[in-house]
Each structure stands twice: as C-alpha cells, then as structure tokens.
Design a protein around this motif. Sequence first.
Motif: not given
Lengths: 163, 505
Positions: A4, A7, A11-12, A68, A75-78, B429-430
Amino acid sequence: MEQSRRITRGQVRIASAILTLFGALYTWQATRLPIGDPVGSEAGGTPMVIGVLWVLFGLYVTLRAPAPAVQDDEVGTWPSRAMAGRLVAVAALCGAYIVLLPWLGTIATSFLFMTAMARMCGAPWLRAMAASIVLAVAFWTLFVNVLDLSLPTGAFFNALRWG
Amino acid sequence: MDLLSAMASGFVVALQPENILAALVGALVGTATGVLPGLGVLGAMAILMPITLHLAPVTGIIMLAGIYYGAMYGGSTTAILLKIPGESGSIVTTIDGYEFARRGRAGAALMICAVGSFIAGTVSILGLSLFLPFLSDAALSFSSPEFCALAVLGALTLIRITGGDAMMGMMMLLVGMALATIGVDAVGGSTRFTFGTESLALGFDLVPVALGLYGMSELLQVLQTRKGFPKAESVRIRDMVPTRAEWRRAWPAIVRGSGIGFFVGLLPGPGSLTSTFASYAVEKGLARAHRREFGKGAVEGFAGPEAANNAVATSALVPVISLGIPFTPNVALLLGALIVQGIQPGPLLLTQRPDIVWGLLASMYIGNVALLVLNLPLVGLWVRLLRVPQYILVGAIFVVSIIGVYTLRSSMWDLVVLFSCGFAGFFLRRMGFDMAPLVLGLVLGPIFEKSLRETLFLSGGDLSIFVTRPISAVLVALCAVALAAPVVFSWVKRRGGWTKTVPAP
C-alpha cells in the motif's frame, strides 16, 4: 503481502480543495435564496452561514493539508492494487444493481450480486451460486412476507408472467 | 406520575409480546453483527436501522436499542476471543480480557463481562430513570436560543473529542449540515438546492448516508483481504463459570465501573472510551496485591472497563431524550431513528410520549436480561459465526443494506446516495477525514436551522439574545470554552507547563 502507498499531504490537499469547491458552489446557490427579514429568518439564511463557514474551514484545511498519520490499514494509505481492482468491481456491481433491479427484480438481482461478490471473495462457483440463491430467497421472505414490504418483482418477469 | 408508576407503565409497554420479541431479536442480531470483525457498533446499527423503521415507533426504537447493546456485547466477545475490539469501548478489554482468555479462561471472561454488563446496565437504567425527569423539567425552560446554542455545543464537543483533526472535523460537520438543507425546507416548505430535479428534492435521508458512510465503507474495508475472518477457539458452557476467587476480584470492579460509566456518560464526550480508560486507571490504582497482573490478564482489568462501557451506553441517552441533542455518533443514530419515526426528542418527549421514553428504558432492562440469558449459552454460536465464510457474509450484508435502504422510500435515489456515501466514506476516512461529524451534522442541521430561524424571529434579528438569556449565555460560554480550551492547552503544554498524564493501560 499486498503493498500500500502512503497518502501524501498533496493528495489530502486535492481532496480538501474539491470539497471546498463544492462548498463554494453551495454558497453561491445559497445566495440565490431569500435571506428574509429579520436577516437569516428565511430559507437562505442558515445555508449562507453554513456555506461561508464550509468554504473558510475548507480553505484552511486545503492550505494546511495535514498528512494523515498511518494508524492502521484503514487510515493513511491508498488501497493496494489488488484492493483497488476489487473496489472498481464492487462499484460496477453496485451500479449494475441499480440498473438491473427494476428489470430483473429483487431476487434475481440480489442473486447475481451476491454470486459476483462471493466469486470476488474467492468462493467456488457452485458454492457461490448455492449460497446466493438461498440468501436471496431468504431476504425476499423476510422483507416481503415477514415485514410486509413491497419490493420490485422486475419488469422482465412481470412481462413474462402477464404477457 | 411518580417514578414508580412511570417505570411500571414503561414495563407494560416493554412487556408487550412484540416489544419483547423486538428486544430479543435486536440483542441477538446486534450481537451477531458486533461479533463480525470490521463492523463496529455504528456499522451494525446503520445496517439494521432500515429494518427497524418499518415497525411501530416504540417497537422499532426498542429493537434499535437492542441492536446497540447487542453490538457492544458482540464487540467485547471479539475483544476477548480474538483481541479485536468491536468498537472503541472494547479497546481496554483486549488487553487483560484477551490475556485472561489465553490462560484457557475465555468462557469465564465472557461470563464476567456479561454479568458485569448486566449489573452496569441495571445501575445505569435506574440512574437514568431518576435523572431523566429532573433534567427534562430543567429542559422545559429551554427555548429556541438555548437549543441553537446547545446544538452548536454538541457539535463542537463531538469534533473536539473524536480525536481527528478538529478543522477537518469542522469541515465534515458543515458538509453534513449542508446536506441536511438540500430538498424541502422543513420550516418554510419550499425546495432548495434541487437544480430542478425530483431526486434532490427528496433530500439526503439519514439512513442511506449513515449506512453508506459507516456500514458500506466498513464492508469495503473487509474486502481489503481475502483471508476471511480470524478464527476463534471454541468455548464450552461448562468452562464459563468463574471461580470464587475470580468473582471476588470482579464484583467490586464491576460496581466501580458502573458508577464511573454512568457519570461519564452524562457528560459530552467519547464516554465509552473515556470511561473504560478511567475505570482501568482506577482499578490499576486500587489494586495492590494484583497490580503486576495488569496487562497480563487481571480480572479487574476487563471487569471494570466492560461495566463502565455498558453503563455509558445507557446514561449517554440522557442528553438525547431530555434535550434532543446527541453527544456521540451512536446516540446520534438513535436520535435520527426517532426523528425518522416521526418522534421529536427533547424536553417535551417525556410528557408527550411517555410510552416511548419509559418503554425504551424498561426494554433496555429486558434487553440486558436477554443478553445475559441468551448470549452466554449462545457463545458457541458466535464463535461459529466467525467460521462462516467471508464470501457469504459480505455479499449478504451488502444486499440486506441495499434492500433495507430501498424499502424506506422505494427510491433508487437512496441507493445512489448509499453507494456514493459508501465509496466517499471509504476514501475520506483513509485521508483522515472523520465521518462522525458529518452524520452528526446531518442530524443536528435541521435542529440548528429551525432553532436559529425561530430565534431570529423572536429577537427581530438581534443576535445578542444568545448572551442576554442566562441559560443560553452559559451554553455560549461553554461553546467558547470548547473552542478555546485546546488552543490554551497546547499553548500551556508548549511552554512546558504540563506533562502528559494519561495513564497507560
């Protein structure tokens, strides 16, 4: 092990900018509604407040764009490449469900949907189909016969039945 | 009507055969859903909520409350057997509960948790029955400005306590409030933001949005791997009886946990998580002889927190029933279900629909009994449920969600909303966006708008009304504190004034 990617802040930032754009569109639409006298007492007052705050907070988040923290696999990964493929497939299945429901009815559409999902989760064809037909009929019984609700029977089957 | 007769009338409602059945089915189905890893309490409630909306209001709410309790109980089961917390309140249980189970005492741990939850639920329901009339009387002095300020306070509090980025939470809250304004204006009756389409005129119903954001996005998460659910060891009924020594250590922790949970639940905030950590810290602090056992399977380490968690679930209903303002996402869903059923929670609910309030309270008691007498013997079934292949469960839960949403208004638009929210929720959420404020915004949005517009009518547009009325002024001050406190805390912390003192479990 499926890989994975993390993110990134950029991107956020893009996601936040898109949300902020929607906020700007919402605010612009709110300006076309009556505000009322006293100010804010008509249909446009509250949306205007919400819209302006949405844009302001959106701009702040877009500019700051906190990356994130990777907390877990949620949370935090694609999603991994394999997971992304599954997501696209599920999206297609959901779209197909909406299109097919009025034509094929609840039982047939649910059967096809569950069979496809089960295959995607690695079930053998026969087991996938057997479980899906049993569940589709069980859900029909629960909603239509027990809860007395009306579900689409399907234009295709209605046409077959009534000619 | 005095308290006893009110409670008695509640039991008359709750003991109707259809309501007993609703409580039992809710508790069982909730447990089944709560047991499945990946589906939290919110997901379970969101998935099953559409079904409850087709029942009579009292029956539907009783079933939903049963689902709430059941899902929480199911979460504890996986916390003990698999070290997977079903929801945030079970996180602490994974520490000592799982370690206790690894010693071959899984059955005893489940029994202690079930009895503890029952005692805590009972204590909390009694407390709630005593508190509610007083709070509802006080709430009668609330008018539009107070409700407006309270809605803002509820929203700010939730954003502050969900743990995510506050600004992102604020943004999601506003998105939810904006979604609530789309469609028919509940105050004036005109349509807004519809772009001339019939679909948007229907608006965004709470059920497809909440189900999409929680239920469906969590199901998509389950698809992350094809490994299936983790396997748990079988638990035999005869292994479920704790020893006398275990009971002796458990019951004081249960009593303390019940008290802590009840009072924490009355406060705005993440009662579940806070109360379990508080209970754990208290038990660890009080344990002298067994302190070294904490983290390695101390009975008090899961008995107290589990009781606290269950007590919170009940006392968190106080602000919803008396004020109509939810402080947690779980009760926000319950509030949403009440509103969809045509019931307006708030200070008048107790006088206008005592059957709902007291029936719900009494049914909670029945739900607790149901959890105790049904779920313990059925623990083998819950373990076996984890052995049902993932490929059957995922598709089946998807279809139940889809049909459930469709039956609400027979609208394809709701399915579009469901799927869109599912995928949007999954990705947001991600990226670190919390979905709880969005759902809360959707619930609080109409309350906020109605009370704000009424306030502006009352005051002729003069906003000083918010600070000239005593209760409203206090609420506005609390809003200011909720906004300013984190900034002040972080400033003080940066200057080295305080050090982190949160007890590590």
